[in-house]
Design an enzyme around this catalytic site. Structure first.
Site, mmCIF file in Angstrom:
data_model
loop_
_atom_site.group_PDB
_atom_site.id
_atom_site.type_symbol
_atom_site.label_atom_id
_atom_site.label_comp_id
_atom_site.label_asym_id
_atom_site.label_seq_id
_atom_site.Cartn_x
_atom_site.Cartn_y
_atom_site.Cartn_z
ATOM 1 C CG ASP A 1 -27.316 0.659 15.298
ATOM 2 O OD1 ASP A 1 -28.071 0.722 14.567
ATOM 3 O OD2 ASP A 1 -26.715 -0.673 15.641
ATOM 4 C CG HIS B 1 -24.461 -1.353 7.464
ATOM 5 N ND1 HIS B 1 -24.660 -2.751 7.308
ATOM 6 C CD2 HIS B 1 -25.233 -0.847 8.246
ATOM 7 C CE1 HIS B 1 -25.642 -3.139 8.192
ATOM 8 N NE2 HIS B 1 -26.033 -2.084 8.752
HETATM 9 C C1 HEM Z 1 -23.982 -5.992 14.318
HETATM 10 C C2 HEM Z 1 -24.788 -5.611 13.092
HETATM 11 C C3 HEM Z 1 -25.021 -4.203 12.463
HETATM 12 C C4 HEM Z 1 -24.365 -3.132 13.031
HETATM 13 C C5 HEM Z 1 -23.469 -2.752 13.745
HETATM 14 C C6 HEM Z 1 -25.318 -2.090 12.336
HETATM 15 C C7 HEM Z 1 -24.976 -0.667 12.462
HETATM 16 C C8 HEM Z 1 -25.782 0.248 11.607
HETATM 17 C C9 HEM Z 1 -25.550 1.779 11.663
HETATM 18 C C10 HEM Z 1 -24.352 2.159 12.249
HETATM 19 C C11 HEM Z 1 -26.324 2.329 10.867
HETATM 20 C C12 HEM Z 1 -26.299 4.119 10.491
HETATM 21 C C13 HEM Z 1 -27.265 4.485 11.456
HETATM 22 C C14 HEM Z 1 -28.624 4.324 11.357
HETATM 23 O O1 HEM Z 1 -29.543 4.554 10.389
HETATM 24 O O2 HEM Z 1 -28.974 3.389 12.356
HETATM 25 C C15 HEM Z 1 -27.154 1.348 10.131
HETATM 26 C C16 HEM Z 1 -28.074 1.357 9.307
HETATM 27 C C17 HEM Z 1 -28.994 0.551 8.931
HETATM 28 N N1 HEM Z 1 -28.803 -0.941 9.287
HETATM 29 FE FE1 HEM Z 1 -27.480 -1.804 10.098
HETATM 30 N N2 HEM Z 1 -26.366 -2.597 11.540
HETATM 31 C C18 HEM Z 1 -26.077 -4.051 11.645
HETATM 32 C C19 HEM Z 1 -26.862 -4.929 11.328
HETATM 33 C C20 HEM Z 1 -27.833 -4.672 10.221
HETATM 34 C C21 HEM Z 1 -28.820 -5.782 9.723
HETATM 35 C C22 HEM Z 1 -28.594 -7.280 9.956
HETATM 36 C C23 HEM Z 1 -29.826 -5.279 9.074
HETATM 37 C C24 HEM Z 1 -30.955 -5.830 8.274
HETATM 38 C C25 HEM Z 1 -30.956 -6.769 7.673
HETATM 39 C C26 HEM Z 1 -29.426 -3.767 8.935
HETATM 40 C C27 HEM Z 1 -30.361 -2.639 8.617
HETATM 41 C C28 HEM Z 1 -30.127 -1.399 8.636
HETATM 42 C C29 HEM Z 1 -30.814 -0.384 7.774
HETATM 43 C C30 HEM Z 1 -32.117 -0.536 7.094
HETATM 44 C C31 HEM Z 1 -30.240 0.740 8.119
HETATM 45 C C32 HEM Z 1 -30.773 2.290 7.814
HETATM 46 C C33 HEM Z 1 -30.150 2.411 6.038
HETATM 47 C C34 HEM Z 1 -30.499 3.526 5.695
HETATM 48 O O3 HEM Z 1 -31.633 3.748 4.945
HETATM 49 O O4 HEM Z 1 -29.765 4.717 5.692
HETATM 50 N N3 HEM Z 1 -28.381 -3.498 10.186
HETATM 51 N N4 HEM Z 1 -26.751 0.003 10.746
#
Ligand code: HEM
Length: 360
Positions: free
Chosen positions: A177, A269
């Site tokens: 993450d 996601h």
């Molecule tokens: C417990 C809640 C969440 C979990 C477990 C989670 C987990 C992840 C994971 C595993 C990834 C893929 C790897 C990475 O690029 O980091 C990701 C990508 C991302 N997450 Fe989350 N996330 C959560 C909440 C959120 C929230 C609330 C936001 C924004 C409002 C967010 C925004 C993003 C963004 C911008 C990416 C990159 C997307 C891309 O361009 O590929 N995430 N998240």
């Protein structure tokens, strides 16, 4: 041994945002005591700035009684945040950055009342949790006549030294993450994170969204591994897109599976979170938490989600709106608290925090 490693306290920007993530961070929400005025706020900033400069440099604060606990900063950073109620309380509403304020209510929110918006935030981070604990104690004690601690959110990522430096951390769902993020030190990072417009005192500052997001591990663990990967669009083993490649490979949003359906689901996601235009970029620098469970589960774990951006309305909200509407991850992640803060710019030697705002 990294106990003596120091991160510079002074500079154009506050430390603790562009700093490579330390293993521990405690987020301390505080309120001003009733009746606080500009003078009191100025006093508070002078005391805290002095404490923070000494502690982050590996020295005891002035009235520190446990001086030996201050000698291993281990990259200690102490970062100040100001909530909208701070500006209200001091009659400074006109000076608040325009995107500071409560986020809109989202259908996924289930706030439990324990992590409300506060006037002030101290983000205290270090590779040594003992150092964090001591610094938080000193800062809270020295501000006792002016503030009250409302909550402390204690977070961690994997311990320093267990993986090569620069390894993307994993969260409590086991996922890598933090892969897609602006790179510290780059011009892109500066564009995404540091404010270049808005009130003049705020230039070089940033905004923080702090959301406490509980994870339903019991039901998540009932799902097969490929289902857990489908929800995000990335592999658990190495964080690579399920469309192929390695962790840093671009996700192929056009790819189809064997029956012609999108390989990355329309509500996965990463598809919903991915920037649809260059404005929709944020820095994610979150921490895991692990609290005592209630009677309904064997654990209470989740993410202290931290997003930094120069402007929340432009950069953060469009992403959060899409995720709140239909993220496949939503059944297993529940926001239980939420707050936003303006992170003031850094300070030059001899200058207290917020001098440009408070004129102190
Ligand atoms: C417990 C809640 C969440 C979990 C477990 C989670 C987990 C992840 C994971 C595993 C990834 C893929 C790897 C990475 O690029 O980091 C990701 C990508 C991302 N997450 Fe989350 N996330 C959560 C909440 C959120 C929230 C609330 C936001 C924004 C409002 C967010 C925004 C993003 C963004 C911008 C990416 C990159 C997307 C891309 O361009 O590929 N995430 N998240």
């Amino acid at each position: 041994m990294f106990g003596s490693e120091v991160v510079a306290f002074r500079g154009t920007h506050q430390a603790g945002v562009e700093t490579p993530q330390q293993a521990h961070a405690w987020f301390v929400g505080l309120d001003l005591l009733p009746g606080a005025d500009l003078d009191a706020a100025g006093r508070l900033m002078r005391v805290w700035t002095d404490d923070a400069e000494r502690l982050t440099g590996g020295s005891a604060a002035l009235a520190d009684l446990e001086v030996e606990l201050a000698t291993s900063p281990s990259r200690l950073t102490i970062t100040l945040g100001l909530g909208l109620p701070f500006f209200h309380a001091l009659g400074l509403d006109a000076q608040a950055p325009s995107s500071l304020g409560p986020l809109p209510a989202f259908p996924i929110d289930r706030f439990d009342g324990r992590w409300p918006q506060t006037d002030l935030l101290l983000q205290v981070s270090s590779d040594d949790v003992m150092t964090v604990s001591h610094a938080v104690r000193v800062l809270a004690r020295d501000a006792r006549s002016l503030t009250r601690v409302v909550w402390i959110q204690r977070g961690f990522v994997p311990a320093r030294g267990t993986k090569p430096a620069g390894t993307t951390p994993r969260n409590q769902l086991g996922q890598v993450d933090g892969t897609v993020n602006p790179v510290p030190g780059s011009a892109d990072f500066a564009d995404v994170v540091w404010a270049g417009d808005g009130p003049s005192w705020f230039q070089g500052g940033t905004m923080l969204v702090l959301r406490r997001i509980r994870m339903a591990l019991d039901t998540w663990e009932r799902m097969a591994r490929d289902g857990r990967e489908f929800v995000i669009g990335r592999r658990l083993a190495d964080g690579a897109p399920i469309t192929g490649g390695t962790e840093r490979s671009a996700v192929d949003f056009e790819a189809k599976d064997s029956v012609g359906l999108p390989a990355i689901d329309d509500s996965a996601h990463v598809r919903l979170a991915h920037a649809r235009n260059p404005d929709e970029r944020i820095l994610r620098r979150g921490y895991s938490y692990d609290d005592s469970p209630g009677t309904d589960s064997v654990s209470d774990v989740g993410l202290i989600f931290c997003a930094y951006a120069a402007d929340l309305d432009r950069q953060f909200l469009p992403i959060q709106r899409r995720l709140a509407a239909r993220d496949l991850l939503n059944p297993w992640t529940t926001p239980v608290g939420s707050a936003t803060y303006a992170i003031p710019p850094g300070t030059q030697p001899g200058q207290p925090w917020c001098q440009g705002l408070l004129g102190a």
